[in-house]
Design an enzyme around this catalytic site. Structure first.
Site, mmCIF file in Angstrom:
data_model
loop_
_atom_site.group_PDB
_atom_site.id
_atom_site.type_symbol
_atom_site.label_atom_id
_atom_site.label_comp_id
_atom_site.label_asym_id
_atom_site.label_seq_id
_atom_site.Cartn_x
_atom_site.Cartn_y
_atom_site.Cartn_z
ATOM 1 N N THR A 108 -0.687 0.379 5.846
ATOM 2 C CA THR A 108 -2.012 0.860 6.281
ATOM 3 C C THR A 108 -2.673 -0.098 7.262
ATOM 4 O OG1 THR A 108 -2.344 1.902 4.154
ATOM 5 C CG2 THR A 108 -4.311 1.466 5.436
ATOM 6 N N GLY B 20 -2.409 -0.252 -0.087
ATOM 7 C CA GLY B 20 -2.083 0.480 -1.303
ATOM 8 C C GLY B 20 -3.201 0.462 -2.334
#
Length: 537
Positions: free
Chosen positions: A353, A436
């Protein structure tokens, strides 16, 4: 008049970073992407233009975390109010539990690919709030893709570890795209991505339409047919991001805003709501007593979130029920200050991410996140177009009756969560912590440090973090005081080494408003755990 608390600017943690003060700021995990956003501001664009240009560049310079086939979320302050955008994509129409015939959802390959939403987010944000022509926002990314860039150390480390995973390298298109010369690039080696430049030009010319209803969409559908995927042109053509109202939770005189489910941002809000009933500030910030209370609050929040959070229409409890003050007060009673515990979900029913943030001197502030989920996502890369596809479908479950059970057109549970902080209805901070399930944990830990202990944003960013995994298992960064780590072990926490190169302890970016933007501007922090920086003028 300033909205900032009385931060301590003199104390901090080991870091090579200093806070950045400026009237216009972009902060993300790669300097070239941050500078692309800043260039949009210098050309007369606003924070939304800066965020889009930065996000496009990040698909190239941090491909181990995101790509053109990512999903995205955004919270933005337009100068008057907050807006939320959910640009996560749904399951293909063919996806039923019977379609998979397995015990768990696939981690890689087509069985993990939902409709990508990031490009749709860029187009929607630009259309509603942008100032510059959309095509101009793609130009820095196109130049980087064509000319290449020198690969930085942390990205290179992630890339090298991924190159050793057969589950990735065996996926169609991966090796051709990301293993030039048959290996991951070395630190400082030039990486070009001409195929991605082709897609970016099509996206620029069509304001994203080519991705969902044009040449790229047709190529994706053909690629899926040829390599065993269920994604179709109809799945892509039906996609639209959703404008949503962010959830709000008060804490320490401020209000934390998160995107509502199907994301996990509510976990941070629940954990802070639990902490309101435990006097964390009675203990020193890095003490075992304070850290234990935060860990246990986070565990309680996750127990509820993993059981209940899904696509809103499939949830059996509402977000409001999960955030109900009476429910959180009751759950907080379960925390034992002397002992680590394993918690189950409560009953609130009554009856991979990248993250970036940008702010401009007009007062617009943008909190934006996009991700492939696990490193390099599904591993699939569209030949000739450089579209690396996320693996968000792995976030579904095949458990019958679970609110997050896979279904056609349904969005999976999502980990990526932008965040925003206000005070008395006025903007204070746009921020996020990628990584996460570390994301809500990072939100909670950094906010407690800033709001309860007065640590400035860079100090709160640099400070040692812990990460809850499952059961009694946690990881703790080594610059946490040794006495604290030992005292947590004595309480029953199982402190282990961490080997997850993609999620680790998260990486944050923070922009805090100092007062009126044109007069005082902002202070920004960028996480030393990544290659990035905050830039401004």
């Amino acid at each position: 008049m300033t909205t900032a608390p009385r931060f301590d600017w003199t104390t901090g943690y080991p870091s090579q970073r200093s806070p950045l003060f400026a009237r216009n700021i972009v902060s993300t995990s790669h300097p070239l992407a941050a500078q692309a956003g800043l260039e949009m501001l210098r050309q007369g664009g606003n924070a939304v233009d800066a965020a889009i240009a930065t996000a496009a560049c990040m698909t190239l310079v941090e491909p181990c975390s995101n790509g053109l086939g990512s999903d995205a979320f955004c919270i933005l302050w337009d100068g008057q109010q907050l807006h939320g955008l959910n640009a996560s994509g749904p399951a293909p129409a063919a996806w039923t539990p019977e379609f998979f015939g397995t015990q768990v959802m696939p981690k890689r390959g087509w069985g993990a690919v939902t409709v990508p939403g990031a490009v749709g987010a860029w187009a929607a944000l630009s259309e509603r709030f942008g100032k510059l022509p959309f095509a101009d926002l793609m130009q820095p990314a196109i130049e980087i893709a064509e000319r290449g860039y020198a690969v930085p150390p942390i990205v290179q480390g992630k890339w090298t570890m991924a190159a050793a995973l057969h589950e990735l390298t065996s996926q169609p298109g991966f090796a051709e795209a990301f293993l030039p010369h048959g290996r991951a690039p070395e630190v400082g080696e030039l990486f070009r991505f001409a195929d991605a430049a082709r897609s970016l030009k099509l996206i620029a010319q069509s304001r994203g339409e080519a991705f969902y209803r044009g040449e790229i969409a047709q190529a994706l559908a053909r690629f899926a047919r040829e390599t065993g995927g269920a994604l179709t042109a109809a799945d892509l053509a039906a996609y639209q991001p959703e404008w949503v109202t962010p959830l709000a939770k008060d804490f320490a005189g401020h209000t934390l805003h998160e995107i509502p489910p199907n994301g996990q941002g509510i976990a941070a809000q629940m954990a802070l709501g639990l902490l309101e009933h435990r006097d964390v500030t009675a203990h020193a910030v890095d003490s075992a007593e304070a850290q234990h209370l935060m860990i246990e609050a986070m565990k309680l929040a996750f127990a509820d979130v993993y059981r209940n959070v899904a696509e809103p229409g499939a949830m059996q409890v509402s977000a409001a029920q999960l955030l109900d003050p009476a429910y959180l007060a009751d759950r907080a009673k379960l925390i034992d200050p002397a002992r680590a515990q394993v918690f189950g979900a409560g009953n609130p029913i009554k009856g991979g991410t990248i993250y970036l943030t940008a702010a401009d001197e007009s007062g617009m502030m943008v909190s934006f996140i996009q991700s492939n989920y696990l490193g390099f996502g599904s591993g699939l890369v569209l030949p000739g177009y450089g579209v690396s596809l996320q693996n968000r479908g792995h976030g579904f479950t095949l458990e019958a009756g679970h609110p997050n059970q896979v279904a056609p057109g349904k969005r999976p549970f999502h980990t990526i969560i932008p965040a925003f902080l206000t005070r008395d209805g006025a903007p204070v901070m746009s921020f996020g912590v990628m990584g996460g399930n570390m994301q809500p944990q990072g939100h909670m830990q950094t906010l407690v440090r800033m709001l309860c202990y007065g640590q400035n944003p860079q100090a709160a960013c640099d400070a040692p973090r812990w990460r809850f995994n499952e059961g009694l298992s946690i990881n703790i960064e080594p610059h946490m005081p040794a006495a604290t780590i030992e005292a947590l072990r004595a309480r029953g926490h199982e402190v282990g080494d961490i080997h997850d190169s993609y999620q680790d302890f998260g990486a944050g970016q923070f922009i805090w408003r100092l007062g009126e933007p044109g007069a005082h501007g902002y202070v920004a922090a960028s996480d030393p755990r990544r290659d990035g920086t905050a830039v401004g003028y």
